[in-house]
Design an enzyme around this catalytic site. Structure first.
Site, PDB file in Angstrom:
ATOM      1  N   ASP A  56      38.074  52.175  38.457  1.00  0.00           N
ATOM      2  CA  ASP A  56      37.276  51.179  39.163  1.00  0.00           C
ATOM      3  C   ASP A  56      36.037  51.037  38.298  1.00  0.00           C
ATOM      4  OD1 ASP A  56      35.371  49.841  40.721  1.00  0.00           O
ATOM      5  OD2 ASP A  56      36.502  50.321  42.517  1.00  0.00           O
ATOM      6  N   HIS A  57      35.918  49.935  37.564  1.00  0.00           N
ATOM      7  CA  HIS A  57      34.876  49.902  36.533  1.00  0.00           C
ATOM      8  C   HIS A  57      33.473  49.983  37.116  1.00  0.00           C
ATOM      9  CE1 HIS A  57      35.092  45.544  37.285  1.00  0.00           C
ATOM     10  NE2 HIS A  57      33.830  45.553  36.928  1.00  0.00           N
ATOM     11  N   HIS A  69      35.955  48.060  44.920  1.00  0.00           N
ATOM     12  CA  HIS A  69      34.581  48.235  44.431  1.00  0.00           C
ATOM     13  C   HIS A  69      33.571  48.534  45.546  1.00  0.00           C
ATOM     14  CE1 HIS A  69      36.370  46.699  40.860  1.00  0.00           C
ATOM     15  NE2 HIS A  69      36.379  45.444  41.233  1.00  0.00           N
TER      16      HIS A  69
END
Ligand code: NAP
Length: 494
Positions: free
Chosen positions: A179-180, A242
């Site tokens: 999950d950046h 996110h």
């Protein structure tokens, strides 16, 4: 102050889908930057794999152009670029065909001691196929790691299936779900702020926090991705992963140590404490929206190519965490397309002082707010009330204490991109910033009933003006609680 670079062990990184957008726009630029900073050791190799029948030279040329496009010219050093390009190799293979894996086996076996990273930058429908393909040709053992990225399922059932498909080949300790958002410096700084300072933890609870707002606003619409986006929507695309991950980092208890499972165990407890939203509660605690057309831009449904679409491109949710620390503190989540500005922010809004000793004064007291900006201008700010200096009575003023990272750094210092940190963490074998399978499933278990209730209600998303703050109903949802959304703006006011 310069950053400390510790080279990682030699590795071979295979990017399945190496010619795609994710690879060209994010992964290769991130790898170039780590290489230019001296973190990638000389023997490391990067292998792009896709179906297109082209040569390594073609791939290198494509990569060079992508780097020139996505990295500012002043950052691209000729020598570093050539060194990086030489690391690249290309193999063509349709992963759905059982034959065709031989070249990969031969290439990787040239370096049997390298750490092997398989980055699946392809559709999730190929995750299981690739994991099985690797197992069949004996490439899934030992030092190998698998990296996957959203969408990790469409609902709980499909997420479970995906977890099972890759889990049948790679055990959990070798699966890295990116999950950046978790790779962003500010998000990691949130953990430093909480757990490396004695100041915040005593007030990080329902006694002192009034509510939390998490916003991911985008100024662009869905554009040409409309048809694809329409199958997902904002809650699947942004909230399930996110925004919920950010909520977990704010709400979790201090882990007993900063290692992967200790952190992820605490995040999982938060996910399991989320109060289920079902049936009527969903309609009372959520708002969905779709942007309308303007004089020069199409509406969401036009871009989606689906006039009957009920898919939300805006969503606001009031979430509650039923545990000792957060009981009674709402977490308001919102995300949407074509809003006023591009902004991702977490705001911890503290309670107001119980009594004002200043009596009737011109300026109202403002609650303290700790805001954590993910974009633009990553950084942290704490708004506090101070006395406005000078004569003329006692006036209070709300001012931000800025804790931006550029402070104290060299002039040419650059905020690292999330992928730089995350890919190096994969090579190092550090899973702390990656989601575990049970976290992903727990998040879907909370999301599924929300989507089911929307579907069952027969209601449609509200409309909102492009470039606005979202549907009026989302403002009303806050107003009912006596609160207001924070402004969506590209830059904070001083
Ligand atoms: P993309 O531009 O369509 O690239 C897909 C890549 O996969 C291409 O290199 C394609 O090349 C290759 N490919 C497709 N089928 C294949 C097969 N059977 N065997 C071998 N290679 C195959 O997609 P993308 O935007 O990079 O996204 C890839 C995945 O990452 C998607 O699941 C997406 O949701 C996810 N993701 C993307 C981003 C982003 O910023 N783009 C961000 C987060 C997550 P050939 O057609 O030549 O085979």
């Amino acid at each position: 102050m310069s950053s400390i670079v510790i080279p990682v062990e030699p590795f071979d990184l295979v990017i399945f889908g190496g010619t795609g957008d994710l690879s060209m726009r994010k992964l290769l630029p991130a790898l170039y930057r780590r290489d230019a900073d001296g973190q990638i050791p000389p023997p490391a190799r990067i292998i792009g794999l896709a179906r297109a029948d082209q040569t390594t030279d073609d791939f290198r040329q494509e990569a060079r152009e992508a780097l020139q496009k996505h990295i500012p010219a002043q950052e691209l050093q000729a020598e570093a670029l050539e060194r990086f390009i030489k690391r690249l190799a290309y193999l063509h293979n349709d992963v759905t065909h059982p034959e065709g894996w031989g070249d990969l086996v031969a290439l990787l076996n040239e370096q049997p001691n390298h750490i092997r990273v398989y980055y699946l930058a392809v559709s999730p429908s190929l995750f299981g196929v690739i994991a099985n393909g690797l197992a069949k040709v004996g490439l899934s053992n030992g030092q190998s790691r698998l990296v996957v990225e959203k969408p990790l399922g469409h609902d709980l059932a499909s997420a479970r299936k995906l977890n099972q498909a890759i889990g049948a080949v790679f055990d959990e300790s070798r699966i890295y779900r990116i999950d950046h958002y978790l790779g962003k410096e500010t998000v990691q700084n949130l953990m430093a702020l909480r757990f490396a300072n004695a100041l915040f933890e005593p007030i990080w609870n329902a006694h002192c926090v009034d509510h939390v707002q998490i916003t991911a606003a985008e100024s662009l619409g869905v554009g040409s991705r409309g048809e694809y986006y329409d199958k997902a929507g904002a809650v699947r695309d942004m909230v399930q992963n996110h925004l919920i991950q950010l909520l977990c980092l704010i709400a979790m208890e201090p882990p007993y140590t900063f290692n992967a499972d200790a952190v992820r165990d605490e995040k999982l407890k938060v996910l399991r404490s989320l109060r289920p939203l079902q049936g009527r509660a969903v309609l009372a605690n959520t708002v969905r929206g779709q942007y309308q057309a303007s004089h020069d831009s199409p509406s969401y449904v036009q871009e989606a190519g689906n006039p009957d679409s009920r898919t939300e491109c805006y969503v606001a949710i009031k979430a509650e965490i039923d545990n000792w620390r957060w009981s009674g503190v709402p977490f308001y989540l919102r995300t949407g397309k074509k809003l006023r500005a591009q902004m991702t922010e977490i705001a911890i809004v503290f309670k107001e002082p119980t009594h004002s000793v200043f009596g009737e004064i011109e300026t109202p007291m403002m609650p303290n707010v700790l805001s954590i900006r993910l974009q633009p201008d990553e950084g942290l700010r704490l708004n506090i009330m101070t006395k406005d200096p000078g004569p003329g009575g006692f006036r209070l003023r709300d001012i931000p204490l800025d804790m931006t990272f550029a402070e104290g750094r060299a002039a040419n210092w650059r905020m690292p991109d999330a992928y730089e940190r995350l890919i190096m963490d994969v090579v190092r074998g550090n899973q702390t910033l990656f989601m575990r399978g049970d976290e992903v499933e727990a998040a879907w278990a909370w999301i599924d009933p929300i989507i089911a209730a929307w579907d069952a209600s027969g209601t449609r998303p509200d409309h909102y003006e492009p470039g606005s703050r979202g549907p009026i109903a989302s403002v009303e949802m806050m107003a009912l609680d006596g609160r207001r959304w924070r402004e969506i703006e590209a830059k904070e006011h001083d």
